[in-house]
Design an enzyme around this catalytic site. Structure first.
Site, short mmCIF file in Angstrom:
data_model
loop_
_atom_site.label_atom_id
_atom_site.label_comp_id
_atom_site.label_asym_id
_atom_site.label_seq_id
_atom_site.Cartn_x
_atom_site.Cartn_y
_atom_site.Cartn_z
N ARG A 37 0.83 -1.21 0.00
CA ARG A 37 0.00 0.00 0.00
C ARG A 37 0.86 1.26 0.00
NH1 ARG A 37 -4.57 -2.12 4.29
NH2 ARG A 37 -5.93 -3.09 2.77
N LYS A 195 -20.30 -17.99 2.42
CA LYS A 195 -21.68 -17.74 2.83
C LYS A 195 -22.46 -16.88 1.84
CE LYS A 195 -21.10 -18.13 7.82
NZ LYS A 195 -21.30 -17.45 9.12
N GLY A 348 -9.93 -10.19 -0.77
CA GLY A 348 -8.71 -10.80 -0.26
C GLY A 348 -8.38 -12.16 -0.84
N GLY A 371 -13.75 -3.97 1.20
CA GLY A 371 -15.12 -3.56 1.54
C GLY A 371 -15.72 -2.61 0.53
#
Length: 394
Positions: A37, A195, A348, A371
């Site tokens: 980053r 999920k 990820g 996110g």
């Protein structure tokens, strides 16, 4: 999505405030273990320096308690690494909100962990206005935080004289817009994970846009259940079978499709030593766990990917960490790498698969924001981007 870009502005002699994402992993001694980053942020900083700006950079690091910055919360190690990458000193400035420090054109300073400031996470208006007084130009270059409305990602952009996107943010906006707002068709989405519940809104949103919705992992198993297939003791969410069926029906009504496996790879346990068996999708036994799609299914999906115009990829389709359950993910990764389609990948596990199969150079765009990438796929507005759009529109 139309925003001003840092690269288009005259910055000579201007004070430029860059919100970067320098939230890097560190070991117990505070040593940086992965500087990806920081290296990514260098482009925007060099751009501003090269145009003769006085540059201030800030970022969050970890989860400090607001109003109390401990040595563990400090950006000091990041300042040192940034200085090495820029080949010039990077001074760390503490207690910076009220000003009282100077930055000369051609100089760059790092403003201490922004989350140590009271009101940062709550997007405090008074804090944002104080920050805005420090600069002539605010540039948000932290896409990974674009889904959060905080003082350094949203509030300051309302009050700075000029608010724009840094090169990383601009590239993300361009890639995401290209993939979902006006995509070349067929538009194929690959959404996999353990999920359905965590990605239900994404699946619903994509079901209204895409031509093919490829599902894998526990999500794929839930869709297999919905279509009447037995899945043994595989990971799934039986209570969401109705939701999965609704998505299949929605796609069908649009003339689109959720292609389900014709064969799968099963084992009686999940471990590095587990023996993988290929079986037909309708031949899964009660003691079987589905841990990957089979070779026939992988070949069918690779064909879909090969003929796509645009590919959105979020999640590997099997437990690719173990090679015996990675065949499906490997074949799909290879198909994406060799496709002429524009591809965008994020999340990820997806990045881990891209690294494992060494296809980073062959993916159209790799999103840096986990996110934020997922919320964009959901169709949610990202506060840090909407405020830049509003400022660009005047």
């Amino acid at each position: 999505m139309k925003v001003l870009k840092l690269s288009d502005l005259d910055l000579a002699g201007k004070r430029v405030f860059i919100r970067a994402d320098l939230n890097v992993p560190q070991d117990d001694a505070g040593n940086i273990t992965d500087d990806t980053r920081i290296r990514a942020s260098v482009e925007g900083i060099r751009l501003a320096l090269g145009k003769g700006a006085a540059v201030m950079v800030t970022s969050h690091l970890g989860r400090p308690k607001e109003g109390a910055c401990t040595p563990e919360d400090s950006l000091a190690p990041i300042a040192a690494r940034l200085g090495e990458l820029l080949n010039q000193p990077v001074r760390l400035v503490s207690d910076w909100v009220a000003g009282g420090f100077t930055v000369a054109p051609g100089e760059v300073v790092l403003l201490e962990n922004c989350r140590c400031n009271k009101g940062e996470k709550k997007n405090d208006d008074a804090l944002a206005q104080q920050m805005a007084k420090l600069c002539d130009v605010f540039a948000n270059d932290a896409f990974g935080t674009a889904h959060r409305a905080e003082a350094t990602t949203h509030g300051i952009a309302k009050y700075a004289p000029v608010a724009c996107a840094g090169p990383l943010m601009a590239a993300e906006i361009e890639a995401l817009s290209r993939a979902l707002e006006n995509p070349k068709r067929p538009l194929v989405a690959i959404v996999a994970g353990s999920k359905v519940s965590t990605k239900l809104t994404i699946l619903r949103s994509l079901a209204e846009k895409v031509d093919q919705l490829i599902v894998g992992g526990g999500i794929g198993n839930t869709f297999m259940l919905a279509s009447g297939l037995r899945i043994g003791k595989s990971l799934a969410e039986p209570d969401l079978v109705g939701e999965a069926q609704a998505i299949i029906d929605l796609m069908k009504a649009r003339g689109a499709e959720v292609p389900l496996p014709v064969d799968v790879v099963v084992a009686d346990e999940l471990s590095a030593l587990a023996r993988a068996n290929q079986v037909a999708a309708d031949a899964v036994q009660p003691g079987d766990m589905i841990l990957d799609i089979g070779p026939k299914s992988a070949a069918q999906l690779a064909y879909i990917v090969a003929h796509a115009g645009t590919i959105v990829w979020n999640g590997p389709v099997g437990v690719f960490e173990y090679d015996q359950f990675g065949g499906g993910s490997k074949m799909l990764a290879s198909a994406i790498a060799h496709s002429d389609a524009f591809s965008i990948a994020g999340g990820g596990d997806t990045l881990a698969a891209i690294a494992k199969y060494r296809i980073a150079d062959q993916v159209g765009y790799i999103s840096t924001g986990g996110g934020a990438f997922l919320e964009f796929l959901e169709g949610k507005p990202l506060p840090a981007i909407t405020v830049l759009e509003a400022r660009a529109a005047g």
